[in-house]
Design an enzyme around this catalytic site. Structure first.
Site, mmCIF file in Angstrom:
data_model
loop_
_atom_site.group_PDB
_atom_site.id
_atom_site.type_symbol
_atom_site.label_atom_id
_atom_site.label_comp_id
_atom_site.label_asym_id
_atom_site.label_seq_id
_atom_site.Cartn_x
_atom_site.Cartn_y
_atom_site.Cartn_z
ATOM 1 N N SER A 125 91.061 121.832 -4.243
ATOM 2 C CA SER A 125 90.153 120.748 -3.804
ATOM 3 C C SER A 125 89.740 119.952 -4.635
ATOM 4 O O SER A 125 89.436 120.258 -6.062
ATOM 5 C CB SER A 125 89.088 121.375 -3.049
ATOM 6 O OG SER A 125 87.931 120.342 -2.832
ATOM 7 N N TYR A 150 81.655 127.481 -3.157
ATOM 8 C CA TYR A 150 82.830 127.118 -2.711
ATOM 9 C C TYR A 150 84.000 126.609 -3.760
ATOM 10 O O TYR A 150 85.049 127.068 -3.962
ATOM 11 C CB TYR A 150 82.961 126.086 -1.607
ATOM 12 C CG TYR A 150 84.086 125.183 -0.903
ATOM 13 C CD1 TYR A 150 84.348 124.055 -1.369
ATOM 14 C CD2 TYR A 150 85.419 126.119 -0.601
ATOM 15 C CE1 TYR A 150 85.519 123.446 -1.138
ATOM 16 C CE2 TYR A 150 86.340 125.328 -0.222
ATOM 17 C CZ TYR A 150 86.522 124.138 -0.585
ATOM 18 O OH TYR A 150 87.759 123.442 -0.504
ATOM 19 N N LYS A 154 87.834 127.811 -5.773
ATOM 20 C CA LYS A 154 88.972 127.161 -6.020
ATOM 21 C C LYS A 154 89.130 127.239 -7.393
ATOM 22 O O LYS A 154 90.244 127.158 -7.982
ATOM 23 C CB LYS A 154 88.833 125.678 -5.463
ATOM 24 C CG LYS A 154 88.704 125.552 -3.915
ATOM 25 C CD LYS A 154 89.891 126.076 -3.077
ATOM 26 C CE LYS A 154 89.767 125.971 -1.720
ATOM 27 N NZ LYS A 154 90.864 126.772 -0.770
HETATM 28 C C1 WQD Z 1 81.341 112.393 2.594
HETATM 29 C C2 WQD Z 1 80.359 111.581 2.219
HETATM 30 C C3 WQD Z 1 78.134 112.248 2.072
HETATM 31 C C4 WQD Z 1 78.038 113.293 6.509
HETATM 32 C C5 WQD Z 1 83.694 117.949 1.171
HETATM 33 C C6 WQD Z 1 83.979 119.141 0.440
HETATM 34 C C7 WQD Z 1 85.149 118.900 -0.330
HETATM 35 C C8 WQD Z 1 86.306 118.514 0.847
HETATM 36 C C9 WQD Z 1 85.970 117.403 1.766
HETATM 37 C C10 WQD Z 1 87.427 120.921 1.411
HETATM 38 C C11 WQD Z 1 79.181 111.831 1.208
HETATM 39 C C12 WQD Z 1 78.280 111.529 3.271
HETATM 40 C C13 WQD Z 1 78.404 112.877 5.147
HETATM 41 C C14 WQD Z 1 76.898 112.581 7.007
HETATM 42 C C15 WQD Z 1 76.804 111.204 5.229
HETATM 43 N N1 WQD Z 1 86.408 119.790 1.597
HETATM 44 N N2 WQD Z 1 77.696 111.952 4.691
HETATM 45 N N3 WQD Z 1 76.310 111.753 6.450
HETATM 46 O O1 WQD Z 1 80.884 116.318 0.870
HETATM 47 O O2 WQD Z 1 82.804 114.505 -0.058
HETATM 48 O O3 WQD Z 1 83.562 116.646 0.475
HETATM 49 O O4 WQD Z 1 84.651 117.678 2.248
HETATM 50 O O5 WQD Z 1 88.342 120.740 0.443
HETATM 51 O O6 WQD Z 1 85.676 120.032 -1.038
HETATM 52 O O7 WQD Z 1 82.990 119.001 -0.768
HETATM 53 O O8 WQD Z 1 82.731 115.484 2.499
HETATM 54 O O9 WQD Z 1 82.608 114.344 4.578
HETATM 55 O O10 WQD Z 1 80.791 116.081 3.817
HETATM 56 O O11 WQD Z 1 80.770 113.758 2.973
HETATM 57 O O12 WQD Z 1 76.166 110.176 4.786
HETATM 58 O O13 WQD Z 1 76.508 112.987 8.326
HETATM 59 O O14 WQD Z 1 79.756 111.085 3.484
HETATM 60 O O15 WQD Z 1 76.910 112.461 1.696
HETATM 61 O O16 WQD Z 1 78.798 110.824 0.672
HETATM 62 P P1 WQD Z 1 82.371 115.779 0.719
HETATM 63 P P2 WQD Z 1 81.724 114.911 3.322
#
Ligand code: WQD
Length: 338
Positions: A125, A150, A154
């Site tokens: 990741s 997490y 990795k």
């Molecule tokens: C994306 C953006 C949030 C929800 C994670 C893991 C990564 C991978 C993908 C496994 C951020 C914003 C989110 C919400 C929001 N997983 N957001 N409101 O955190 O980039 O990555 O998932 O491999 O390892 O870390 O993904 O979709 O949670 O967030 O504003 O209700 O959307 O702040 O900027 P993230 P995400």
């Protein structure tokens, strides 16, 4: 037909990869505990490919069960997805994450060695980069900066695979660093099935649009980005699945023992851009409001994907708009079932 063991094969990326494997002439064999999935996904895979792939409901920490599958199937390669992946949960339950994600890989590697299965595609990741100093982030960037337990599982798993290569172990590995996987299969037979309240942006958007959630909170608008919201590299899960087939082909021809690849679009989209794109491509209004930053979030990240293009002969074909349309179609299909 080349047998490929797909651990976590009924998960979000795993299920789409099983479909891509069949379409590319491989025989995928699914291992999954179904702890973070549902038989619905296995049914969906069967509807797409026209038959039910072999499925073993086992945990990769159960070495005896793993051994019996290898004895029975003698796979030529393994694609290892099976792991816990909720960033927030890993902060509150680190032992659960280190135990599952690392012990599973250790047992898998031991059994692969015993059965002389020499090709591994490992699901890593972009989280191993933390907040990179420069963007776009390349594979040579420091990949020991995870921001959560997490992410550190990795980092440790990648290191284990590299140390085996250095020790001369006859294993060849492709380490794939996913950016943000999104979307669903265009058939709407498979897609993302978050358990409980979604952590990730796209399922939260589609559940809000479907009226399951009252509104979306955009986590932060004071970042140093064009519109102040977080920036990520969103990659359609169907493109990501194809990259696993490309990685298998690479393993069949490379002399290298291990190498890592960024898998993303190669560009960043902000949260607010995604929210507006969703409303534009679906015509559905989305209640949202700006809230505080989410703890543990990085500000922005997107990939330099030139290495995967050069070495794997792979690049994305689908856009974030395609992903949003497919994710919404999948959400509507789920609503029909409930
Ligand atoms: C994306 C953006 C949030 C929800 C994670 C893991 C990564 C991978 C993908 C496994 C951020 C914003 C989110 C919400 C929001 N997983 N957001 N409101 O955190 O980039 O990555 O998932 O491999 O390892 O870390 O993904 O979709 O949670 O967030 O504003 O209700 O959307 O702040 O900027 P993230 P995400």
């Amino acid at each position: 037909m080349k047998k490929v063991l797909v651990t976590g094969g009924s998960g979000f990326i795993g299920s789409h990869t099983v479909v891509a494997l069949v379409e590319s002439g491989y025989e995928p064999i699914i291992l999954d505990t179904l702890e973070n999935s549902d038989p619905l996904i296995l049914e969906g895979i069967s509807k797409i490919i026209g038959f039910a792939p072999k499925f073993y409901q086992i945990d990769c920490r159960d070495k005896t069960a793993l051994w019996s599958v290898f004895q029975q199937e003698q796979p030529e390669a393994v694609i290892h997805f099976a792991a816990y992946k909720a960033v927030g949960e890993s902060v509150s339950e680190p032992l659960k994450y280190y135990s599952n994600n690392i012990v599973s890989l250790i047992h898998l590697l031991e059994v692969m060695d015993r059965f002389e299965c020499r090709k591994l595609v490992f699901s890593s990741s972009c989280t191993v980069y933390g907040q990179p100093d420069t963007l776009p982030v390349t594979e040579t960037s420091d990949a020991h900066n995870a921001a959560s337990p997490y992410g550190y599982t990795k980092v440790v798993c990648e290191q284990l695979i590299r140390d085996l290569a250095k020790a001369g172990c006859p294993l060849q590995s492709a380490i794939l660093r996913y950016f943000n996987p999104v979307g669903a299969h265009p058939s709407a037979h498979i897609g993302e099935l978050p358990i409980g309240v979604p952590n990730n942006l796209i399922p939260y958007i589609t559940q809000t649009a479907a009226g399951i959630r009252p509104k979306l909170i955009v986590h932060g608008s004071d970042y140093d980005t064009p519109d102040g919201s977080g920036v990520r590299d969103f990659i359609h899960v169907v493109d990501l699945a194809e990259a696993h087939v490309a990685a298998l082909r690479w393993l069949e021809s490379t002399a290298l023992s291990a190498d890592d690849f960024n898998l993303g679009q190669g560009k960043g989209d902000s949260v607010l851009e995604v929210v507006n794109a969703f409303m534009r491509v679906t015509g559905v209004s989305l209640p949202f409001e700006i809230g505080p930053r989410r703890q543990g979030d990085i500000e922005q990240i997107f990939a330099d994907v030139s290495k995967a293009k050069r070495e794997l002969g792979w690049q994305t074909k689908l856009t974030i708009e395609d992903a949003l349309k497919d994710a919404w179609r999948w959400q509507l299909r789920l609503a029909e079932r409930s």
